[in-house]
Write a protein that holds these residues in place. Structure first.
Motif, PDB file in Angstrom:
ATOM      1  N   THR A  88       5.894   5.115   6.383  1.00 49.07           N
ATOM      2  CA  THR A  88       5.097   5.399   5.376  1.00 49.07           C
ATOM      3  C   THR A  88       5.557   6.234   4.246  1.00 49.07           C
ATOM      4  O   THR A  88       6.634   7.001   4.575  1.00 49.07           O
ATOM      5  N   LEU A  89       5.166   5.997   3.119  1.00 52.63           N
ATOM      6  CA  LEU A  89       5.614   7.057   1.984  1.00 52.63           C
ATOM      7  C   LEU A  89       5.323   8.509   2.354  1.00 52.63           C
ATOM      8  O   LEU A  89       6.242   9.424   2.092  1.00 52.63           O
ATOM      9  N   GLY A 107       0.940  -1.198   0.008  1.00 51.84           N
ATOM     10  CA  GLY A 107      -0.125  -0.027   0.079  1.00 51.84           C
ATOM     11  C   GLY A 107       0.919   1.119   0.025  1.00 51.84           C
ATOM     12  O   GLY A 107       1.561   1.677  -0.847  1.00 51.84           O
ATOM     13  N   THR A 108       0.955   1.820   1.064  1.00 52.85           N
ATOM     14  CA  THR A 108       1.874   2.970   1.310  1.00 52.85           C
ATOM     15  C   THR A 108       2.801   2.833   2.246  1.00 52.85           C
ATOM     16  O   THR A 108       3.674   3.638   2.848  1.00 52.85           O
ATOM     17  N   GLU A 109       3.148   1.706   2.871  1.00 54.67           N
ATOM     18  CA  GLU A 109       3.962   1.083   3.885  1.00 54.67           C
ATOM     19  C   GLU A 109       5.138   0.507   3.475  1.00 54.67           C
ATOM     20  O   GLU A 109       4.927  -0.391   2.489  1.00 54.67           O
ATOM     21  N   LYS A 137       3.854   0.828  -9.593  1.00 51.12           N
ATOM     22  CA  LYS A 137       3.553  -0.366  -9.637  1.00 51.12           C
ATOM     23  C   LYS A 137       3.763  -1.191 -10.902  1.00 51.12           C
ATOM     24  O   LYS A 137       3.610  -0.389 -12.117  1.00 51.12           O
ATOM     25  N   TYR A 154       3.350   6.135  -6.027  1.00 49.81           N
ATOM     26  CA  TYR A 154       4.145   4.850  -5.473  1.00 49.81           C
ATOM     27  C   TYR A 154       3.481   3.953  -4.825  1.00 49.81           C
ATOM     28  O   TYR A 154       4.070   2.976  -3.999  1.00 49.81           O
ATOM     29  N   ARG A 155       2.047   4.070  -4.587  1.00 56.06           N
ATOM     30  CA  ARG A 155       0.978   3.145  -3.889  1.00 56.06           C
ATOM     31  C   ARG A 155       1.257   1.787  -4.365  1.00 56.06           C
ATOM     32  O   ARG A 155       1.023   1.569  -5.759  1.00 56.06           O
ATOM     33  N   ASP A 156       1.577   0.766  -3.600  1.00 54.71           N
ATOM     34  CA  ASP A 156       1.743  -0.845  -4.395  1.00 54.71           C
ATOM     35  C   ASP A 156       3.010  -0.735  -5.167  1.00 54.71           C
ATOM     36  O   ASP A 156       2.949  -1.828  -6.115  1.00 54.71           O
ATOM     37  N   VAL A 185       2.770  10.384  -3.105  1.00 56.54           N
ATOM     38  CA  VAL A 185       2.339   8.978  -2.580  1.00 56.54           C
ATOM     39  C   VAL A 185       1.410   8.113  -3.211  1.00 56.54           C
ATOM     40  O   VAL A 185       1.650   6.824  -3.224  1.00 56.54           O
ATOM     41  N   ASP A 186       0.625   8.567  -3.938  1.00 52.90           N
ATOM     42  CA  ASP A 186      -0.305   7.915  -4.872  1.00 52.90           C
ATOM     43  C   ASP A 186       0.295   7.423  -5.849  1.00 52.90           C
ATOM     44  O   ASP A 186       0.269   6.116  -6.658  1.00 52.90           O
TER      45      ASP A 186
END
Length: 301
Positions: free
Chosen positions: A132-133, A120-122, A275, A146-148, A143-144
């Motif tokens: 977290t990011l 997720g973001t961790e 991702k 690089y989510r996953d 952050v969005d």
């Protein structure tokens, strides 16, 4: 009520203190973190730039006693100062760059730290120490992105080559400078200080790949005795005394393997990919890697 019959310092407590002080990890942490970190870093910045042959030779000789310093690949070894040795360039051809367009290469010589997919973001600093990011990047939009996604933490030892390079043909679009502390970033500190990277001084370098526009972000993190970095597209030295502007739009193109900047000493670079990007086989925590070696693979390859 205090029991006056109980000795203030029992033999058991004394022995425990001795054991703690003689524990290598505890002593390492005390000597590299429980000191006036910022003052010591500023002093080292001044001292390392003293241009005196005797000071330079003696400093490098002492450095070699405590680190595996190898200067055989240096472009020149007639250093003017300790700083000149820290930021040394290498002989042409010393770091071949993987030409495969399907891979991103390591921007620096390093020991691979925590790496892999982002949950997720961790992501992980060290075992049992997540962050977290948003803690690190301080930008919800980024952050969005690089989510996953995937990340690789690259730790530069003090004796390593300290310059860093483009992982692919790319354009630097934006740099965010975040002032902060200068905790040591060695494994001992990473196991004891929560969100250490998020506390330290750092730069968030946003790039886009020339081939397909994929966003790749590099986050050089400063540390004790380091706390300054030079980026070729900026005409200022980023360090503890620099306070802004923190947001710096950029337009700078780099070829794969081209030098982007350097640390004044060793530290860490965290590489983020969206991702679909995956680690190249063989990239794992604890492994040594050189600048130019394959690091991440593009989606579908």
């Amino acid at each position: 009520m205090t029991d006056l019959t109980e000795p203030r310092y029992s033999p058991m407590k004394t022995r425990s203190l001795i054991d703690r002080l003689t524990n290598q990890e505890d002593l390492n942490f005390l000597l590299t973190n429980r000191v006036p970190r910022i003052a010591l870093t500023r002093f080292m910045g001044w001292f390392s730039k003293i241009e005196h042959p005797l000071v330079c030779r003696l400093s490098i000789a002492i450095w070699k006693l405590f680190a595996d310093l190898d200067l055989s690949e240096a472009r020149h070894t007639d250093f003017r100062s300790l700083h000149d040795c820290f930021t040394r360039q290498l002989k042409d051809g010393a770091r071949p760059v993987d030409p495969d367009p399907a891979v991103l290469t390591s921007p620096c010589d390093a020991i691979v730290g925590a790496c892999g997919p982002i949950a997720g973001t961790e992501l992980i600093q060290a075992k049992g120490f997540p962050y977290t990011l948003l803690d690190l990047l301080a930008d919800p939009a980024l952050v969005d992105t690089y989510r996953d996604g995937s990340y690789v933490t690259l730790r530069l030892k003090s004796s390593m080559y300290h310059r860093f390079h483009a992982p692919a043909d790319c354009r630097v679009e934006h740099t965010t400078y975040i002032s902060g502390d200068v905790w040591n970033v060695n494994p001992v500190a990473l196991k004891r200080v929560e969100k250490l990277y998020c506390k330290n001084e750092r730069a968030v370098i946003r790039t886009r790949l020339a081939a397909d526009g994929a966003p790749i972000t590099l986050v050089p993190v400063a540390a004790i005795l380091v706390a300054s970095m030079r980026l070729h597209w900026l005409d200022v030295l980023l360090h503890l005394r620099y306070r802004g502007p923190n947001e710096m739009p950029v337009r700078a193109d780099f070829r794969k393997g081209q030098e982007m900047g350097w640390f004044e000493h060793g530290s860490t670079i965290i590489v983020f990919a969206p991702k679909g990007f995956t680690l190249v086989d063989g990239i794992a925590s604890g492994h040594a890697i050189r600048m130019g070696h394959a690091l991440l693979r593009r989606p579908g390859h």
